[in-house]
Structures are given as C-alpha cells and as structure tokens.
Write a protein that holds these residues in place. Structure first.
Motif, PDB file in Angstrom:
ATOM      1  N   TRP A  76       0.838  -1.201   0.000  1.00 45.42           N
ATOM      2  CA  TRP A  76       0.000   0.000   0.000  1.00 45.42           C
ATOM      3  C   TRP A  76       0.869   1.246   0.000  1.00 45.42           C
ATOM      4  O   TRP A  76       1.937   1.271   0.640  1.00 45.42           O
ATOM      5  CB  TRP A  76      -0.862   0.067   1.260  1.00 45.42           C
ATOM      6  CG  TRP A  76      -1.941  -0.944   1.387  1.00 45.42           C
ATOM      7  CD1 TRP A  76      -3.261  -0.801   1.054  1.00 45.42           C
ATOM      8  CD2 TRP A  76      -1.827  -2.266   1.960  1.00 45.42           C
ATOM      9  NE1 TRP A  76      -3.966  -1.944   1.358  1.00 45.42           N
ATOM     10  CE2 TRP A  76      -3.109  -2.852   1.911  1.00 45.42           C
ATOM     11  CE3 TRP A  76      -0.762  -2.995   2.475  1.00 45.42           C
ATOM     12  CZ2 TRP A  76      -3.353  -4.145   2.383  1.00 45.42           C
ATOM     13  CZ3 TRP A  76      -0.983  -4.281   2.939  1.00 45.42           C
ATOM     14  CH2 TRP A  76      -2.265  -4.845   2.891  1.00 45.42           C
ATOM     15  N   VAL A  77       0.444   2.287  -0.689  1.00 45.75           N
ATOM     16  CA  VAL A  77       0.965   3.632  -0.483  1.00 45.75           C
ATOM     17  C   VAL A  77      -0.172   4.420   0.140  1.00 45.75           C
ATOM     18  O   VAL A  77      -1.228   4.597  -0.478  1.00 45.75           O
ATOM     19  CB  VAL A  77       1.454   4.277  -1.788  1.00 45.75           C
ATOM     20  CG1 VAL A  77       1.886   5.721  -1.537  1.00 45.75           C
ATOM     21  CG2 VAL A  77       2.610   3.472  -2.382  1.00 45.75           C
ATOM     22  N   ASN A  78       0.042   4.836   1.379  1.00 48.49           N
ATOM     23  CA  ASN A  78      -1.036   5.380   2.201  1.00 48.49           C
ATOM     24  C   ASN A  78      -2.139   4.325   2.304  1.00 48.49           C
ATOM     25  O   ASN A  78      -1.868   3.204   2.699  1.00 48.49           O
ATOM     26  CB  ASN A  78      -1.497   6.727   1.650  1.00 48.49           C
ATOM     27  CG  ASN A  78      -0.336   7.722   1.580  1.00 48.49           C
ATOM     28  OD1 ASN A  78       0.480   7.797   2.492  1.00 48.49           O
ATOM     29  ND2 ASN A  78      -0.239   8.465   0.481  1.00 48.49           N
ATOM     30  N   ASP A  79      -3.351   4.618   1.902  1.00 43.81           N
ATOM     31  CA  ASP A  79      -4.433   3.633   1.990  1.00 43.81           C
ATOM     32  C   ASP A  79      -4.734   2.973   0.655  1.00 43.81           C
ATOM     33  O   ASP A  79      -5.716   2.225   0.532  1.00 43.81           O
ATOM     34  CB  ASP A  79      -5.710   4.308   2.528  1.00 43.81           C
ATOM     35  CG  ASP A  79      -5.548   4.817   3.949  1.00 43.81           C
ATOM     36  OD1 ASP A  79      -4.835   4.144   4.723  1.00 43.81           O
ATOM     37  OD2 ASP A  79      -6.106   5.886   4.267  1.00 43.81           O
ATOM     38  N   GLU A  80      -3.927   3.239  -0.359  1.00 45.55           N
ATOM     39  CA  GLU A  80      -4.186   2.710  -1.694  1.00 45.55           C
ATOM     40  C   GLU A  80      -3.391   1.422  -1.922  1.00 45.55           C
ATOM     41  O   GLU A  80      -2.164   1.422  -1.858  1.00 45.55           O
ATOM     42  CB  GLU A  80      -3.803   3.735  -2.768  1.00 45.55           C
ATOM     43  CG  GLU A  80      -4.066   3.249  -4.178  1.00 45.55           C
ATOM     44  CD  GLU A  80      -3.616   4.252  -5.235  1.00 45.55           C
ATOM     45  OE1 GLU A  80      -3.785   3.960  -6.433  1.00 45.55           O
ATOM     46  OE2 GLU A  80      -3.071   5.309  -4.851  1.00 45.55           O
ATOM     47  N   LEU A  81      -4.093   0.338  -2.197  1.00 43.74           N
ATOM     48  CA  LEU A  81      -3.429  -0.931  -2.509  1.00 43.74           C
ATOM     49  C   LEU A  81      -2.823  -0.831  -3.906  1.00 43.74           C
ATOM     50  O   LEU A  81      -3.542  -0.656  -4.888  1.00 43.74           O
ATOM     51  CB  LEU A  81      -4.432  -2.082  -2.436  1.00 43.74           C
ATOM     52  CG  LEU A  81      -3.874  -3.483  -2.723  1.00 43.74           C
ATOM     53  CD1 LEU A  81      -2.849  -3.890  -1.678  1.00 43.74           C
ATOM     54  CD2 LEU A  81      -5.022  -4.506  -2.779  1.00 43.74           C
ATOM     55  N   ARG A  82      -1.509  -0.934  -3.976  1.00 47.10           N
ATOM     56  CA  ARG A  82      -0.807  -0.792  -5.255  1.00 47.10           C
ATOM     57  C   ARG A  82      -0.359  -2.143  -5.831  1.00 47.10           C
ATOM     58  O   ARG A  82      -0.296  -2.312  -7.042  1.00 47.10           O
ATOM     59  CB  ARG A  82       0.429   0.099  -5.077  1.00 47.10           C
ATOM     60  CG  ARG A  82       0.121   1.551  -4.681  1.00 47.10           C
ATOM     61  CD  ARG A  82      -0.287   2.378  -5.857  1.00 47.10           C
ATOM     62  NE  ARG A  82      -0.443   3.787  -5.513  1.00 47.10           N
ATOM     63  CZ  ARG A  82       0.537   4.702  -5.596  1.00 47.10           C
ATOM     64  NH1 ARG A  82       1.749   4.342  -6.000  1.00 47.10           N
ATOM     65  NH2 ARG A  82       0.306   5.964  -5.287  1.00 47.10           N
ATOM     66  N   GLN A  83       0.041  -3.071  -4.958  1.00 46.37           N
ATOM     67  CA  GLN A  83       0.546  -4.369  -5.413  1.00 46.37           C
ATOM     68  C   GLN A  83      -0.193  -5.486  -4.685  1.00 46.37           C
ATOM     69  O   GLN A  83      -0.458  -5.386  -3.491  1.00 46.37           O
ATOM     70  CB  GLN A  83       2.047  -4.505  -5.129  1.00 46.37           C
ATOM     71  CG  GLN A  83       2.914  -3.530  -5.900  1.00 46.37           C
ATOM     72  CD  GLN A  83       4.397  -3.783  -5.648  1.00 46.37           C
ATOM     73  OE1 GLN A  83       4.886  -3.549  -4.553  1.00 46.37           O
ATOM     74  NE2 GLN A  83       5.103  -4.249  -6.675  1.00 46.37           N
ATOM     75  N   HIS A  84      -0.514  -6.545  -5.430  1.00 44.60           N
ATOM     76  CA  HIS A  84      -1.140  -7.720  -4.834  1.00 44.60           C
ATOM     77  C   HIS A  84      -0.822  -8.923  -5.702  1.00 44.60           C
ATOM     78  O   HIS A  84      -1.231  -8.992  -6.860  1.00 44.60           O
ATOM     79  CB  HIS A  84      -2.654  -7.544  -4.711  1.00 44.60           C
ATOM     80  CG  HIS A  84      -3.321  -8.679  -3.994  1.00 44.60           C
ATOM     81  ND1 HIS A  84      -4.689  -8.859  -3.995  1.00 44.60           N
ATOM     82  CD2 HIS A  84      -2.817  -9.711  -3.258  1.00 44.60           C
ATOM     83  CE1 HIS A  84      -4.997  -9.935  -3.300  1.00 44.60           C
ATOM     84  NE2 HIS A  84      -3.868 -10.470  -2.841  1.00 44.60           N
ATOM     85  N   SER A  85      -0.058  -9.846  -5.152  1.00 45.64           N
ATOM     86  CA  SER A  85       0.305 -11.046  -5.897  1.00 45.64           C
ATOM     87  C   SER A  85       0.588 -12.156  -4.900  1.00 45.64           C
ATOM     88  O   SER A  85       0.269 -12.058  -3.714  1.00 45.64           O
ATOM     89  CB  SER A  85       1.516 -10.780  -6.807  1.00 45.64           C
ATOM     90  OG  SER A  85       1.729 -11.864  -7.699  1.00 45.64           O
ATOM     91  N   ASN A  86       1.176 -13.234  -5.391  1.00 51.04           N
ATOM     92  CA  ASN A  86       1.519 -14.379  -4.559  1.00 51.04           C
ATOM     93  C   ASN A  86       2.881 -14.895  -5.000  1.00 51.04           C
ATOM     94  O   ASN A  86       3.192 -14.881  -6.206  1.00 51.04           O
ATOM     95  CB  ASN A  86       0.452 -15.473  -4.704  1.00 51.04           C
ATOM     96  CG  ASN A  86       0.634 -16.600  -3.709  1.00 51.04           C
ATOM     97  OD1 ASN A  86       1.589 -17.370  -3.783  1.00 51.04           O
ATOM     98  ND2 ASN A  86      -0.294 -16.713  -2.764  1.00 51.04           N
ATOM     99  N   THR A  87       3.688 -15.321  -4.046  1.00 54.49           N
ATOM    100  CA  THR A  87       5.043 -15.761  -4.381  1.00 54.49           C
ATOM    101  C   THR A  87       5.061 -17.027  -5.234  1.00 54.49           C
ATOM    102  O   THR A  87       6.116 -17.390  -5.758  1.00 54.49           O
ATOM    103  CB  THR A  87       5.877 -15.991  -3.108  1.00 54.49           C
ATOM    104  OG1 THR A  87       5.216 -16.956  -2.273  1.00 54.49           O
ATOM    105  CG2 THR A  87       6.053 -14.691  -2.338  1.00 54.49           C
ATOM    106  N   ARG A  88       3.923 -17.681  -5.401  1.00 58.40           N
ATOM    107  CA  ARG A  88       3.899 -18.831  -6.319  1.00 58.40           C
ATOM    108  C   ARG A  88       4.113 -18.395  -7.769  1.00 58.40           C
ATOM    109  O   ARG A  88       4.380 -19.225  -8.643  1.00 58.40           O
ATOM    110  CB  ARG A  88       2.604 -19.615  -6.181  1.00 58.40           C
ATOM    111  CG  ARG A  88       1.340 -18.871  -6.597  1.00 58.40           C
ATOM    112  CD  ARG A  88       0.118 -19.803  -6.562  1.00 58.40           C
ATOM    113  NE  ARG A  88      -1.115 -19.086  -6.826  1.00 58.40           N
ATOM    114  CZ  ARG A  88      -1.905 -18.589  -5.891  1.00 58.40           C
ATOM    115  NH1 ARG A  88      -1.575 -18.741  -4.620  1.00 58.40           N
ATOM    116  NH2 ARG A  88      -3.019 -17.947  -6.200  1.00 58.40           N
TER     117      ARG A  88
END
Length: 290
Positions: free
Chosen positions: A204-216
């Motif tokens: 997140w940057v502040n309250d904004e989700l910027r990245q979402h993934s999985n290490t798989r």
C-alpha cells in the motif's frame, strides 16, 4: 519462530517475537548477540530458544521497543529484477531465461518505521514490495534440491528505487542503493515455519493498494536463486537476497505513482507480517565527512 533485533532503553538486543511481546535473548549468555551468528547456530540452539519461549520470562511489550532491521549490515544484499510474470507484462519486456541480478549496497538498510528519504537529486522514487530470504550457512555450489538447507529464514524488504538513476547504469546498482532505500523487517521468520512459494504479498501507499500477488508466481524461486548465486560466489550467514517485485510499481502507473514526502508505504506478506515506512525529503544537512 520470529527472530528480531530491537532497541529497549537505548540498548540493542535480539529477541523472539511471541504475539504482541518480545522475549529478550540477552538474559542467556550462552546465546549469540549477533543475528547472523544466531541464524548460523539456529538448529543447534533451537531447544534453548524453545525453552525461553516456554518460560516466557522477562518478556517486553512490542509497543515498548523499537524494532530494528533484522540484519543490520548484510555482507551481501542482492536483488532480482523481472521475477514475476505480471511485472514483466507491465514492463513490456520478454520473460527472461536467466535471472537478472544486481547489488544493493548494504548502507541502504533501515528498519521498520524508519524514514525513506526522497533524494534531493530526483523525484522518481519508487517502491517494490518483496519477499527476501536470509542465508544461514556458508555454502557454495548448492543444488536446488539442497537449497532449503542453507536458507535460515524470510523477511520483508522494500527495494526502493530511484528510477532515473537506475537507468544511468546497466547494473542498476546506483538507483537501488541510495541511503535509506533498503527497508527491511519487521523480523525474520525461520525457514522451518514457512512455505516461501505460496505467500500473499500486498503493498500500500497510504491507503491505496498498489501491489497484490503471490510468491507462487515467482519465475525463479528461492531455491533456484540459491543454486544460481552459489555457483558464482560463496554465500554466508546474514546474506540477504530479495526475490523481486510483482506488478503495480509506481513507474508503470498513469500518471506515475512515485512516492513523495508525507506518504507511508506498507508491505504485508502472509505468514511474516507488515513493514511500514514513512517518506520524507532528504535532510539538507545530510553530508558526511569523518
């Protein structure tokens, strides 16, 4: 087990994090005072550490301590570029057949809550939320099958990048190594408690989700990276290898989503915890000659 470096009453120490408390190790003179040495001896010391947990004597609330970077000054701090398929897609580049590896100078390392400086020389300050692993054994020529034996644990890092300085040199090292551009923490989760290749990662940057993934979705996983790196050089306890970032970096946003003073960047990885750091302008009195 969660192993941390911390400061309490102006005294640094090592500890085991249990819930919302930390159990100091400095009450037992038989235990190492250095995190790299603790990781090296972890397997033989595990019984003693578990005994401390069971006793739970002299524990301190986490709110009363200042957590430090779990490895203060890594002997090697190596990063991997273009190691998630979704990140490659957003860059428009081709999937690599061999990992892109670079150095981050160890003087960039800071701990949880410490301020990231936006340098006076550039405003192109970017975040990269990443899983990192820490080497626990001195090793060379380690196969993929044996790589798990030399990894002591895992932590969260922010591979902060100054994008215009990154492209000044084909090695990327300058743009990756500004002071304060290596946030790390909040602690190390030992390798016996985590599957590194199936962990949710969010930034997140502040309250904004910027990245979402999985290490798989790593193209070259932790064990493959150990094999590649140990083919070239001896890896040593305390060496840190950041495994690369997923899509959602600021440089690929429209308009650009670079970090600016007043922002807070937070990275969360399942099974490990959360690493947060504020962003400030580089102080004017930051020159050093000693």
């Amino acid at each position: 087990m969660k192993l941390a470096r911390y400061c309490y009453n102006n005294q640094p120490g090592l500890g085991i994090v249990q819930g919302d408390r930390i159990i100091p190790l400095n009450n037992d003179p038989s235990l190492p005072e250095d995190m790299s040495e603790l990781l090296y001896q972890y397997q033989t010391l595990q019984h003693s550490l578990l005994s401390l947990i069971n006793k739970a004597e002299h524990s301190i609330p986490l709110t009363n301590v200042k957590l430090l970077a779990p490895i203060a000054r890594p002997g090697k701090y190596l990063g991997v570029g273009l190691n998630y398929a979704d990140h490659i897609a957003e860059t428009g580049l081709e999937r690599p057949d061999f990992p892109t590896l670079f150095n981050k100078q160890s003087t960039c390392v800071i701990g949880p809550g410490d301020a990231i400086h936006r340098p006076r020389i550039s405003d192109k300050l970017d975040y990269e939320g990443e899983l990192a692993f820490i080497i626990g054994k001195r090793c060379r020529h380690v196969s993929v099958a044996d790589a798990h034996k030399v990894i002591a644990g895992y932590t969260i890092v922010n591979d902060v990048s100054v994008r215009d300085w990154q492209v000044k040199s084909p090695t990327w090292t300058l743009g990756k190594s500004f002071d304060t551009h290596g946030p790390m923490g909040p602690w190390i989760v030992t390798a016996d408690e985590i599957d590194p290749h199936n962990l949710e990662l969010k930034t997140w940057v502040n309250d904004e989700l910027r990245q979402h993934s999985n290490t798989r979705h790593l193209i070259f996983d932790c064990y493959q990276l150990v094999e590649t790196l140990s083919t070239v050089c001896t890896l040593e306890p305390g060496d840190v290898i950041a495994t690369g970032t997923c899509s959602g970096v600021g440089v690929k946003m429209k308009p650009r989503g670079y970090m600016k003073p007043g922002d807070k960047v937070s990275i969360e990885i399942e099974g490990i915890g959360r690493l947060s750091n504020p962003v400030i302008i580089e102080p004017e009195n930051n020159s050093v000659i000693e």
